[in-house]
Design a protein around this motif. Structure first.
Motif, PDB file in Angstrom:
ATOM      1  N   VAL A   2      24.414   7.962  11.378  1.00 15.60           N
ATOM      2  CA  VAL A   2      24.588   8.812  12.567  1.00 15.60           C
ATOM      3  C   VAL A   2      24.255   7.996  13.819  1.00 15.60           C
ATOM      4  O   VAL A   2      24.996   8.018  14.811  1.00 15.60           O
ATOM      5  N   ILE A   3      23.160   7.254  13.761  1.00 13.34           N
ATOM      6  CA  ILE A   3      22.739   6.423  14.897  1.00 13.34           C
ATOM      7  C   ILE A   3      23.755   5.304  15.134  1.00 13.34           C
ATOM      8  O   ILE A   3      24.166   5.049  16.272  1.00 13.34           O
ATOM      9  N   ILE A   4      24.175   4.638  14.063  1.00 11.75           N
ATOM     10  CA  ILE A   4      25.136   3.528  14.173  1.00 11.75           C
ATOM     11  C   ILE A   4      26.456   4.021  14.751  1.00 11.75           C
ATOM     12  O   ILE A   4      27.025   3.414  15.664  1.00 11.75           O
ATOM     13  N   LYS A   5      26.960   5.149  14.248  1.00 11.62           N
ATOM     14  CA  LYS A   5      28.231   5.693  14.743  1.00 11.62           C
ATOM     15  C   LYS A   5      28.125   6.095  16.213  1.00 11.62           C
ATOM     16  O   LYS A   5      29.081   5.929  16.977  1.00 11.62           O
ATOM     17  N   SER A   6      26.977   6.619  16.607  1.00  7.01           N
ATOM     18  CA  SER A   6      26.758   6.971  18.013  1.00  7.01           C
ATOM     19  C   SER A   6      26.787   5.720  18.890  1.00  7.01           C
ATOM     20  O   SER A   6      27.394   5.710  19.963  1.00  7.01           O
ATOM     21  N   ASN A   7      26.124   4.659  18.421  1.00 10.32           N
ATOM     22  CA  ASN A   7      26.139   3.395  19.171  1.00 10.32           C
ATOM     23  C   ASN A   7      27.550   2.844  19.302  1.00 10.32           C
ATOM     24  O   ASN A   7      27.953   2.370  20.361  1.00 10.32           O
ATOM     25  N   LEU A   8      28.313   2.894  18.204  1.00  9.99           N
ATOM     26  CA  LEU A   8      29.693   2.413  18.232  1.00  9.99           C
ATOM     27  C   LEU A   8      30.551   3.249  19.176  1.00  9.99           C
ATOM     28  O   LEU A   8      31.365   2.715  19.932  1.00  9.99           O
ATOM     29  N   LYS A   9      30.340   4.557  19.147  1.00  8.88           N
ATOM     30  CA  LYS A   9      31.086   5.453  20.048  1.00  8.88           C
ATOM     31  C   LYS A   9      30.797   5.098  21.501  1.00  8.88           C
ATOM     32  O   LYS A   9      31.705   5.085  22.341  1.00  8.88           O
ATOM     33  N   ASN A  10      29.538   4.800  21.804  1.00  8.05           N
ATOM     34  CA  ASN A  10      29.165   4.406  23.164  1.00  8.05           C
ATOM     35  C   ASN A  10      29.849   3.114  23.595  1.00  8.05           C
ATOM     36  O   ASN A  10      30.070   2.889  24.792  1.00  8.05           O
ATOM     37  N   LEU A  11      30.184   2.257  22.620  1.00 10.31           N
ATOM     38  CA  LEU A  11      30.927   1.025  22.905  1.00 10.31           C
ATOM     39  C   LEU A  11      32.431   1.274  22.975  1.00 10.31           C
ATOM     40  O   LEU A  11      33.190   0.380  23.334  1.00 10.31           O
ATOM     41  N   GLY A  12      32.861   2.480  22.575  1.00 11.72           N
ATOM     42  CA  GLY A  12      34.289   2.784  22.538  1.00 11.72           C
ATOM     43  C   GLY A  12      34.953   2.308  21.267  1.00 11.72           C
ATOM     44  O   GLY A  12      36.171   2.141  21.216  1.00 11.72           O
ATOM     45  N   VAL A  13      34.173   2.092  20.219  1.00 11.06           N
ATOM     46  CA  VAL A  13      34.695   1.578  18.954  1.00 11.06           C
ATOM     47  C   VAL A  13      34.654   2.700  17.913  1.00 11.06           C
ATOM     48  O   VAL A  13      33.623   3.334  17.718  1.00 11.06           O
ATOM     49  N   GLN A  14      35.802   2.917  17.269  1.00 11.78           N
ATOM     50  CA  GLN A  14      35.873   3.926  16.213  1.00 11.78           C
ATOM     51  C   GLN A  14      36.559   3.327  14.998  1.00 11.78           C
ATOM     52  O   GLN A  14      37.616   2.715  15.111  1.00 11.78           O
ATOM     53  N   HIS A  15      35.943   3.493  13.844  1.00 12.84           N
ATOM     54  CA  HIS A  15      36.506   3.011  12.582  1.00 12.84           C
ATOM     55  C   HIS A  15      37.292   4.123  11.907  1.00 12.84           C
ATOM     56  O   HIS A  15      36.979   5.303  12.066  1.00 12.84           O
ATOM     57  N   ASP A  16      38.291   3.731  11.128  1.00  6.52           N
ATOM     58  CA  ASP A  16      39.062   4.691  10.342  1.00  6.52           C
ATOM     59  C   ASP A  16      38.330   5.063   9.064  1.00  6.52           C
ATOM     60  O   ASP A  16      38.418   6.201   8.602  1.00  6.52           O
ATOM     61  N   ASN A  17      37.635   4.098   8.469  1.00  7.29           N
ATOM     62  CA  ASN A  17      36.951   4.297   7.187  1.00  7.29           C
ATOM     63  C   ASN A  17      35.541   3.716   7.232  1.00  7.29           C
ATOM     64  O   ASN A  17      35.327   2.655   7.815  1.00  7.29           O
ATOM     65  N   PHE A  18      34.633   4.403   6.560  1.00  3.63           N
ATOM     66  CA  PHE A  18      33.315   3.866   6.255  1.00  3.63           C
ATOM     67  C   PHE A  18      33.253   3.820   4.731  1.00  3.63           C
ATOM     68  O   PHE A  18      33.318   4.865   4.079  1.00  3.63           O
ATOM     69  N   VAL A  19      33.176   2.621   4.161  1.00  3.75           N
ATOM     70  CA  VAL A  19      33.243   2.438   2.718  1.00  3.75           C
ATOM     71  C   VAL A  19      31.867   2.020   2.204  1.00  3.75           C
ATOM     72  O   VAL A  19      31.270   1.065   2.695  1.00  3.75           O
ATOM     73  N   SER A  20      31.382   2.725   1.190  1.00  2.00           N
ATOM     74  CA  SER A  20      30.054   2.508   0.635  1.00  2.00           C
ATOM     75  C   SER A  20      30.070   1.442  -0.451  1.00  2.00           C
ATOM     76  O   SER A  20      30.820   1.547  -1.425  1.00  2.00           O
ATOM     77  N   GLU A  21      29.207   0.447  -0.299  1.00  2.00           N
ATOM     78  CA  GLU A  21      29.044  -0.570  -1.340  1.00  2.00           C
ATOM     79  C   GLU A  21      28.568   0.075  -2.644  1.00  2.00           C
ATOM     80  O   GLU A  21      29.014  -0.304  -3.731  1.00  2.00           O
ATOM     81  N   THR A  22      27.675   1.041  -2.545  1.00  2.00           N
ATOM     82  CA  THR A  22      27.182   1.740  -3.737  1.00  2.00           C
ATOM     83  C   THR A  22      28.329   2.365  -4.511  1.00  2.00           C
ATOM     84  O   THR A  22      28.401   2.238  -5.738  1.00  2.00           O
ATOM     85  N   ASP A  23      29.246   3.024  -3.808  1.00  2.00           N
ATOM     86  CA  ASP A  23      30.395   3.642  -4.478  1.00  2.00           C
ATOM     87  C   ASP A  23      31.248   2.589  -5.175  1.00  2.00           C
ATOM     88  O   ASP A  23      31.701   2.792  -6.302  1.00  2.00           O
ATOM     89  N   ILE A  24      31.456   1.467  -4.506  1.00  2.00           N
ATOM     90  CA  ILE A  24      32.260   0.387  -5.096  1.00  2.00           C
ATOM     91  C   ILE A  24      31.590  -0.144  -6.367  1.00  2.00           C
ATOM     92  O   ILE A  24      32.241  -0.332  -7.391  1.00  2.00           O
ATOM     93  N   VAL A  25      30.283  -0.353  -6.301  1.00  2.00           N
ATOM     94  CA  VAL A  25      29.547  -0.884  -7.454  1.00  2.00           C
ATOM     95  C   VAL A  25      29.533   0.132  -8.597  1.00  2.00           C
ATOM     96  O   VAL A  25      29.832  -0.210  -9.746  1.00  2.00           O
ATOM     97  N   LEU A  26      29.209   1.370  -8.291  1.00  2.00           N
ATOM     98  CA  LEU A  26      29.090   2.391  -9.340  1.00  2.00           C
ATOM     99  C   LEU A  26      30.440   2.750  -9.966  1.00  2.00           C
ATOM    100  O   LEU A  26      30.492   3.174 -11.117  1.00  2.00           O
ATOM    101  N   ASN A  27      31.515   2.571  -9.220  1.00  2.00           N
ATOM    102  CA  ASN A  27      32.860   2.835  -9.752  1.00  2.00           C
ATOM    103  C   ASN A  27      33.473   1.603 -10.420  1.00  2.00           C
ATOM    104  O   ASN A  27      34.651   1.620 -10.785  1.00  2.00           O
ATOM    105  N   ASN A  28      32.686   0.534 -10.543  1.00  2.00           N
ATOM    106  CA  ASN A  28      33.133  -0.716 -11.172  1.00  2.00           C
ATOM    107  C   ASN A  28      34.414  -1.279 -10.553  1.00  2.00           C
ATOM    108  O   ASN A  28      35.222  -1.905 -11.232  1.00  2.00           O
TER     109      ASN A  28
END
Length: 169
Positions: A133-159
């Motif tokens: 939430v804090i990181i996304k707020s900081n990015l928004k203040n910079l005018g930067v928006q990502h399309d995806n936030f991808v979790s390393e945990t999900d990648i690892v757990l899904n093999n």
């Protein structure tokens, strides 16, 4: 006006940038990477390319365990007046953790926080969510928006890594 843009050979691009560990707030170096990644993405889009902007959330491993323990101790400090263990070099001592801890307490009345072991799994998830939430707020203040936030945990757990490696063999 699209002066200077090109319509040749439309390709798909996945631009992964910033991707700071969710263990703390963004700093100037992260901001520089955020602006550079966003500019590159915008230039590609201006040239009629298909661009997906992605933030890879490094939410797996020891750094996240230490981050979660740090948030746990901040929660214990707030709820039970226990002193934060400043003698443990593995913990993150930053005051930003107090805000994260307060938000978790406020939004999760059903978590007792009696012991780290009993709450670590849910606490890890909630700590990362609050940090993002804090990181996304900081990015928004910079005018930067990502399309995806991808979790390393999900990648690892899904093999997913193993699946890609197997395909390459």
């Amino acid at each position: 006006n699209n002066y200077g843009s090109s319509n040749k050979d439309k390709k798909k691009y996945l631009i992964e940038f910033v991707s700071a560990n969710p263990t703390g707030p963004l700093h100037v170096g992260h901001s520089r990477g955020a602006i550079l990644g966003d500019v590159i993405s915008n230039l590609l889009k201006f040239n009629n390319q298909s661009v997906t902007k992605e933030y890879y959330v490094n939410d797996y491993g020891n750094q996240i365990v230490n981050f979660t323990k740090s948030v746990y101790h901040r929660i214990r400090e707030i709820k039970f007046n226990e002193k934060f263990p400043t003698d443990n070099e593995d913990l993150y001592p930053g005051d930003y953790l107090i805000e994260i801890a307060k938000n978790i307490i406020k939004k999760n009345k059903n978590i007792p926080f009696d012991s780290y072991e009993s709450s670590s799994e849910i606490l890890s998830k909630k700590s990362i969510e609050e940090s993002l939430v804090i990181i996304k707020s900081n990015l928004k203040n910079l005018g930067v928006q990502h399309d995806n936030f991808v979790s390393e945990t999900d990648i690892v757990l899904n093999n997913e890594v193993d699946q890609v490696v197997d395909k390459l063999k």
